[in-house]
Design a protein around this motif. Structure first.
Motif, PDB file in Angstrom:
ATOM      1  N   TYR A  41     -29.224  -2.239  10.489  1.00 42.52           N
ATOM      2  CA  TYR A  41     -28.553  -2.738  11.626  1.00 42.52           C
ATOM      3  C   TYR A  41     -27.946  -3.735  10.972  1.00 42.52           C
ATOM      4  CZ  TYR A  41     -32.923  -1.855  14.595  1.00 42.52           C
ATOM      5  OH  TYR A  41     -33.722  -0.891  15.594  1.00 42.52           O
ATOM      6  N   ASN A  59     -44.587   0.189  15.329  1.00 37.49           N
ATOM      7  CA  ASN A  59     -43.658   0.125  15.521  1.00 37.49           C
ATOM      8  C   ASN A  59     -42.714  -1.780  15.546  1.00 37.49           C
ATOM      9  OD1 ASN A  59     -41.694   1.007  16.881  1.00 37.49           O
ATOM     10  ND2 ASN A  59     -42.107   0.091  18.692  1.00 37.49           N
ATOM     11  N   GLN A  79     -35.492   0.241  17.877  1.00 36.82           N
ATOM     12  CA  GLN A  79     -35.013  -0.687  18.814  1.00 36.82           C
ATOM     13  C   GLN A  79     -33.759  -1.093  18.928  1.00 36.82           C
ATOM     14  OE1 GLN A  79     -38.063  -4.048  17.638  1.00 36.82           O
ATOM     15  NE2 GLN A  79     -39.622  -2.260  16.715  1.00 36.82           N
ATOM     16  N   TYR A  80     -33.925  -1.296  20.120  1.00 31.42           N
ATOM     17  CA  TYR A  80     -32.806  -1.940  20.337  1.00 31.42           C
ATOM     18  C   TYR A  80     -32.132  -3.533  21.060  1.00 31.42           C
ATOM     19  CZ  TYR A  80     -31.427   2.802  21.156  1.00 31.42           C
ATOM     20  OH  TYR A  80     -31.524   4.283  20.658  1.00 31.42           O
ATOM     21  N   PHE A  81     -31.223  -4.497  19.920  1.00 36.69           N
ATOM     22  CA  PHE A  81     -31.690  -5.717  20.309  1.00 36.69           C
ATOM     23  C   PHE A  81     -30.618  -6.635  21.363  1.00 36.69           C
ATOM     24  CE2 PHE A  81     -34.476  -7.405  16.679  1.00 36.69           C
ATOM     25  CZ  PHE A  81     -34.757  -5.944  16.140  1.00 36.69           C
ATOM     26  N   GLY A  82     -31.459  -7.643  21.859  1.00 35.20           N
ATOM     27  CA  GLY A  82     -30.328  -8.147  22.576  1.00 35.20           C
ATOM     28  C   GLY A  82     -29.072  -8.885  21.490  1.00 35.20           C
ATOM     29  N   PHE A 141     -33.940   2.256   8.629  1.00 36.77           N
ATOM     30  CA  PHE A 141     -32.683   2.102   9.903  1.00 36.77           C
ATOM     31  C   PHE A 141     -31.805   1.191   8.575  1.00 36.77           C
ATOM     32  CE2 PHE A 141     -35.108   2.946  13.518  1.00 36.77           C
ATOM     33  CZ  PHE A 141     -36.626   3.067  13.295  1.00 36.77           C
ATOM     34  N   GLY A 146     -26.101  -9.986  17.852  1.00 47.03           N
ATOM     35  CA  GLY A 146     -27.441 -10.431  18.258  1.00 47.03           C
ATOM     36  C   GLY A 146     -27.365  -8.831  16.962  1.00 47.03           C
ATOM     37  N   LEU A 147     -28.459  -8.208  16.879  1.00 44.42           N
ATOM     38  CA  LEU A 147     -28.160  -6.882  15.702  1.00 44.42           C
ATOM     39  C   LEU A 147     -28.422  -5.771  16.467  1.00 44.42           C
ATOM     40  CD1 LEU A 147     -31.743  -7.411  13.912  1.00 44.42           C
ATOM     41  CD2 LEU A 147     -29.725  -8.565  12.996  1.00 44.42           C
ATOM     42  N   GLN A 148     -26.900  -4.768  16.058  1.00 43.12           N
ATOM     43  CA  GLN A 148     -26.280  -3.065  16.192  1.00 43.12           C
ATOM     44  C   GLN A 148     -27.276  -2.205  15.637  1.00 43.12           C
ATOM     45  OE1 GLN A 148     -22.255  -3.333  16.999  1.00 43.12           O
ATOM     46  NE2 GLN A 148     -22.112  -5.014  17.964  1.00 43.12           N
ATOM     47  N   LEU A 149     -27.507  -1.322  16.038  1.00 44.29           N
ATOM     48  CA  LEU A 149     -28.062   0.251  15.092  1.00 44.29           C
ATOM     49  C   LEU A 149     -27.085   0.672  14.638  1.00 44.29           C
ATOM     50  CD1 LEU A 149     -30.784   1.311  14.180  1.00 44.29           C
ATOM     51  CD2 LEU A 149     -30.429   2.922  16.257  1.00 44.29           C
ATOM     52  N   LEU A 192     -41.008  -3.670  12.952  1.00 41.45           N
ATOM     53  CA  LEU A 192     -39.737  -3.647  11.917  1.00 41.45           C
ATOM     54  C   LEU A 192     -40.226  -4.797  11.119  1.00 41.45           C
ATOM     55  CD1 LEU A 192     -36.452  -3.359  14.094  1.00 41.45           C
ATOM     56  CD2 LEU A 192     -37.706  -1.545  12.956  1.00 41.45           C
TER      57      LEU A 192
END
Lengths: 111, 115
Positions: free
Chosen positions: A36, A97, B104-107, A34, A43-46, A99
């Motif tokens: 990010y 799962n 995974q999607y973060f806040g 990934f 926060g983190l965005q994919l 990261l």
């Protein structure tokens, strides 16, 4: 154990320049990979992902190809904009799962 | 679809206190993970919850704990706060647990400052 190494920053580029941020990994099995992005105060965005060898992830002009033979997942963009200024994180996930992140690369794009 | 929400966004505590952070995952997501982000250590995995059970835990002391409710919302608790606990705490949700391709999607995170 699994780990991710990405190039140190900061990377400073002029607008419309070509971007490469290097990322290599160590992992057992076949992890997913990934990128990010984190903008200031957020926060983190994919940004993009790839789940198997030779997959290419792409989004918003960014691309990265999962290279198993070189254990790499380098991020590229042909023409960066000021709005791309942010911190970029390479990450992998294995069977659990969880990261595992690289240290992050700060990109600063100047007009 | 609403994203991952975290409350509060900012928190100031003093050493020795305890704190509880809350995370609401994306609707339909059943896995919730927590990460700590600091300038020195970067992004580190704390724990993952799925179906109200902790499935995976990182290398943090027992002062760090969490739980997940039946609606998939999660809380994490830090007891006896130390200065080094100052960090951005990020929650992430993913649709299912298992396999190598769960994204995974973060806040937005909770910024904790310990004085």
């Amino acid at each position: 154990g699994n780990s991710v190494t990405q190039m140190e920053g900061p990377v400073t580029l002029s607008e419309e320049a070509f971007l490469t941020i290097n990322c290599t990994y160590t992992a057992t099995g076949y992890p997913s990979l990934f990128w990010y992005v984190q903008y200031p105060g957020e926060g983190l965005q994919l940004l993009l992902k790839a789940t198997k060898a030779d997959d290419k992830g792409s989004n918003k002009g960014f691309e990265a190809t999962y290279r198993k033979e070189t254990t790499s997942f380098h991020l590229e963009k042909g023409s960066v904009q000021v709005s791309d200024s942010a911190v970029y994180f390479c990450a992998l996930s294995g069977a659990t799962n969880k990261l595992i992140f690289g240290t992050g690369t700060l990109l600063a794009v100047q007009p | 679809k609403a994203g991952v929400t975290q409350t509060p966004r900012y928190l100031i505590k003093t050493r020795g206190q305890q704190v509880t952070l809350s995370c609401s995952p994306i609707s339909g997501h059943r896995s919730v993970s927590w990460y700590q982000q600091t300038p020195g250590q970067g992004l580190q995995f704390l724990f993952e919850y799925f179906s109200e059970t902790q499935r995976n835990k990182g290398n943090f002391p027992g002062r760090f704990s969490g739980r997940q409710f039946s609606n998939s919302r999660s809380e994490m608790n830090v007891s006896t706060l130390e200065l080094g606990d100052s960090a951005l705490y990020l929650c992430a949700s993913s649709p299912i647990r298992g396999g190598t391709s769960d994204t995974q999607y973060f806040g937005p995170g909770t910024r904790l400052t310990v004085l």
